[in-house]
Design a protein around this motif. Structure first.
Motif, PDB file in Angstrom:
ATOM      1  N   HIS A 120       0.928  -1.024  -0.230  1.00 12.58           N
ATOM      2  CA  HIS A 120      -0.043  -0.067   0.352  1.00 12.58           C
ATOM      3  C   HIS A 120       0.848   1.594   0.262  1.00 12.58           C
ATOM      4  N   GLU A 121       2.068   1.810   1.281  1.00 20.69           N
ATOM      5  CA  GLU A 121       3.088   2.564   0.997  1.00 20.69           C
ATOM      6  C   GLU A 121       3.849   3.033  -0.252  1.00 20.69           C
ATOM      7  N   HIS A 155       1.221   4.386  -2.682  1.00 18.89           N
ATOM      8  CA  HIS A 155       1.717   5.791  -2.981  1.00 18.89           C
ATOM      9  C   HIS A 155       2.282   6.094  -3.283  1.00 18.89           C
ATOM     10  N   GLU A 161      -5.843   7.426  -1.225  1.00 18.53           N
ATOM     11  CA  GLU A 161      -5.613   6.675  -0.462  1.00 18.53           C
ATOM     12  C   GLU A 161      -6.842   5.651  -1.468  1.00 18.53           C
ATOM     13  N   TYR A 196     -11.676   5.677   2.687  1.00 16.68           N
ATOM     14  CA  TYR A 196     -10.064   4.446   2.336  1.00 16.68           C
ATOM     15  C   TYR A 196     -11.408   3.743   1.015  1.00 16.68           C
TER      16      TYR A 196
HETATM   17 ZN   LIG Z   1      -2.323   4.775   2.341  1.00 20.14          ZN
END
Ligand SMILES: [Zn+2]
Length: 504
Positions: free
Chosen positions: A301-302, A305, A320, A373
Motif C-alpha cells: 500500500h505504501e 503511494h 487512499e 479509504y
Molecule cells: Zn495510504
C-alpha cells in the motif's frame, strides 16, 4: 500535467551536453528565483546520548516577521535567538510562533528542539517524533521553523553530525553526501522522515531499465522475528510487486524507516511523507516472522503511494482509494494472494465506504476514514470496471495510474484531482472519470456495490465467496486480476449485455 510538470519531465530527459548549454539561458530566472527569497538551515544532529537538535536558520526576504513550526513542536522549541552585529539576542514567543522584524529582509535564527521531550509529549507518534532505543525518528518539519505565511522559495538543509552520530533522511539530496538537501518551501507542509542515532542501514537495489534505490534504515538495536536479510528480501520483493503496474519502481530513490511494534506479529502502521523527498515509515511487529510478509498489506500500500501524485487540501479519498484498491490486486497479480481473497475483501469492506441513505454529500466532502479509504476504493473499483466495459478491455484504470507517473506525477509532486480526472478521460478515450467524479465525488450519488459484484460474478455466501464465470462481466473480473497484459485477451468478441454494470 500542467506546464510545470511537463517542464520537469523534459529537463530530466535532456542529455548532459544540452543541459550545460541550456544552463546559461536559465541563469536569469534562477537568479530571480533566489531574489524572491530563500531559506537555509544548518542542522546539528544530536550528540550521542542526546536527542536535542540544534538549528541555525537563515531566512532571506521572508516578507513577514512571523516564524512558526507545527503546533505539536512549538512548545519544545527552546532558546530562540536572532543573530545581531553584537551577538545573539532572544526572540519573544507569541503563542505558537515568534515575531522577529528583521526576518522581513534577512535574519539568522538559532534554536534547539529536544526530540525526546517532543516524543514524550506526543506519545511517540511517528507524525511528530518517536523514540526507538537511542534512535529518534521524526518528520523534518518537526524541527524546522519557518516564516508564515510561506512564499514559494528554495530551501537548503545541511546536517552536521557530531561524534559520528548516525543520521539518515528521506529529504531530497542536493548531492551524494547524504548531508545536504534541497526542496521548495511549500514541500515543508509534509517534510520527509529523518532519523538520528543508532540504526542498521542497508541498500536495496531495484533492478530494471530504470533502476531504483531504496535506502533501508532499521532503527535502534531491535531484533525482529525475521533476520535483516529476510527484511531486505521482503522489501525488494514488494518493490517487484508494484513495478508491473507502473512499468518501473515509481521513484528513483526513497528511504524506508523500519521501527518496531513491541509484541506484535504483523505490520501495524505505515506512512509516506514525500513532498520534500520520498520517505516511508513501516511500523513492524518485532514478532513478525518472514513467513507472514506476503500476507502483509501495508508495505505494498505504501509503495503504491510513491507512484501517484500528492494532493494538497483535497483528494485524500482518491489517493487512499487508489492505494486501497490496488494493494490486494497487485499482491494477487504477484501470486501473494488469490483472486477470491481480493473480491472477498472488497465485498466485506467496501460497504463501509457507501454513504448512509439520505446522505447527500459526495466523496469530496466526506472526511471519515471509511469514506476516504473504502469509499475511495469503491470509486476506483467502479471506475476500473466501467472503463474496461466501455473500451471492451482496451483500457483500464491501470492506464490512468501509469500515465500519471509517465507525466511526472510521482508522490513528490502535487497535482489536483481535476488534473487526474482530465488525464483519465484523455488516456482512456472515455468520460468515465469525469462523469463518475461529478456523480459520486462532487454529488452524493451511491454506487451500487451489490450490482457491481453480481455483474462480475462475485457471489457471496456466509463469509465465503464464489467466483462465477457465466456472468456478463466475469471477463472484467479476470482482467483486473490478470493485469495490464492479459486484459484484452479476456474480452469476449461481442458483448452479450452492453452496459451490464450501471454506475447508479
Ligand atoms: Zn495510504
Amino acid at each position: 500535467m500542467g506546464a510545470m510538470q511537463y517542464g520537469v519531465a523534459l529537463l530530466r530527459s535532456v542529455s548532459l551536453p544540452l543541459l550545460v548549454l541550456a544552463s546559461s539561458a536559465c541563469m536569469k530566472p534562477a537568479a530571480d528565483a533566489r531574489a524572491n527569497g530563500s531559506w537555509a538551515y544548518e542542522v546539528e544532529a544530536p550528540a550521542t546520548g542526546s536527542r536535542t537538535v540544534v538549528v541555525e536558520a537563515t531566512f532571506d526576504n521572508a516578507r513577514t516577521d512571523r516564524i512558526a513550526i507545527g503546533r505539536e513542536s512549538a512548545s519544545f522549541v527552546r532558546e530562540m535567538q536572532v543573530k545581531t552585529p553584537n551577538g545573539y539576542r532572544s526572540v519573544a514567543r507569541k503563542g505558537t510562533s515568534w515575531v522577529e522584524p528583521s526576518c522581513q529582509r534577512h535574519c539568522t535564527l538559532r534554536y534547539r528542539v529536544d526530540l525526546g521531550e517532543l516524543a514524550q509529549g506526543c506519545g511517540d507518534d511517528v507524525d511528530c517524533a518517536r523514540r526507538v532505543g537511542e534512535a529518534t525518528l521524526s518528520p523534518s518539519l518537526a524541527w524546522l521553523v519557518h516564516p508564515i505565511p510561506k512564499t514559494d522559495v528554495p530551501v537548503d538543509v545541511h546536517v552536521r553530525t557530531p561524534n559520528a552520530t548516525q543520521f539518515i533522511s528521506g529529504m531530497h539530496g542536493s548531492d551524494e553526501s547524504g548531508r545536504a538537501f534541497t526542496f521548495r518551501s511549500y514541500d515543508l507542509d509534509e517534510g520527509s522522515f529523518t532519523a538520528f542515532g543508532p540504526m542498521r542501514r542497508y541498500r536495496v537495489d531495484v533492478p530494471g531499465p530504470n533502476p531504483a534505490r531504496i535506502d533501508v534504515a532499521i532503527l535502534g538495536k531491535v531484533q525482529y522475528g525475521m533476520p535483516d536479510t529476510a527484511m531486505r528480501a521482503w522489501i525488494a520483493r514488494a518493490a517487484e510487486v508494484v513495478k508491473p503496474l507502473f512499468g518501473k519502481f515509481p521513484v528513483d530513490r526513497t528511504t524506508l524507516f523500519v521501527v518496531p511494534a513491541r509484541g506484535e506479529d504483523e505490520v501495524v502502521f505505515g506512512k509516506v511523507l514525500s513532498l520534500a523527498g520520498a520517505s516511508v515509515v513501516l511500523v513492524v511487529g518485532d514478532k513478525m516472522p518472514a513467513t507472514a510478509t506476503e500476507q502483509d498489506w501495508v508495505l505494498v500500500h505504501e509503495l503504491f503511494h510513491l507512484g501517484f501524485p500528492t494532493f494538497r487540501g483535497e483528494g485524500r479519498w482518491l489517493g487512499e482509494g487508489l492505494a486501497t484498491y490496488y494493494e490486494p490486486i497487485l499482491r494477487a497479480r504477484a501470486g501473494w494472494t488469490t483472486d477470491a481473497e481480493v473480491f472477498k475483501q472488497f465485498a466485506r469492506n467496501m460497504p463501509r465506504g457507501v454513504p448512509e441513505r439520505g446522505s447527500a454529500s459526495g466523496l469530496a466532502q466526506r472526511s471519515d476514514l471509511d469514506s476516504i479509504y473504502w469509499g475511495g476504493a469503491l470509486f476506483c473499483f467502479a471506475a476500473d470496471v466501467r472503463i474496461r466495459e466501455e473500451t471492451r478491455g482496451r483500457h483500464s484504470l491501470d492506464d490512468v495510474v501509469r500515465a500519471a507517473l509517465e507525466r511526472g506525477g510521482d508522490a513528490t509532486k502535487v497535482w489536483t484531482v481535476a488534473e487526474v480526472v482530465h488525464l483519465g478521460d484523455e488516456v482512456t478515450g472515455t468520460h468515465v472519470l469525469s462523469s463518475m467524479y461529478e456523480r459520486y465525488a462532487a454529488r452524493g450519488e451511491r454506487i451500487d456495490l451489490d450490482g457491481l459484484l453480481t455483474s462480475l460474478g462475485v457471489d457471496r455466501g456466509d463469509g465465503s465467496i464464489d467466483l462465477a464465470n457465466d456472468k456478463p462481466l466475469a471477463w472484467i473480473r479476470k482482467g483486473i486480476i490478470a493485469g495490464p497484459n492479459a486484459a484484452l485477451a479476456e474480452a469476449p468478441k461481442r458483448p452479450d449485455v452492453p452496459g451490464a454494470f450501471r454506475t447508479h
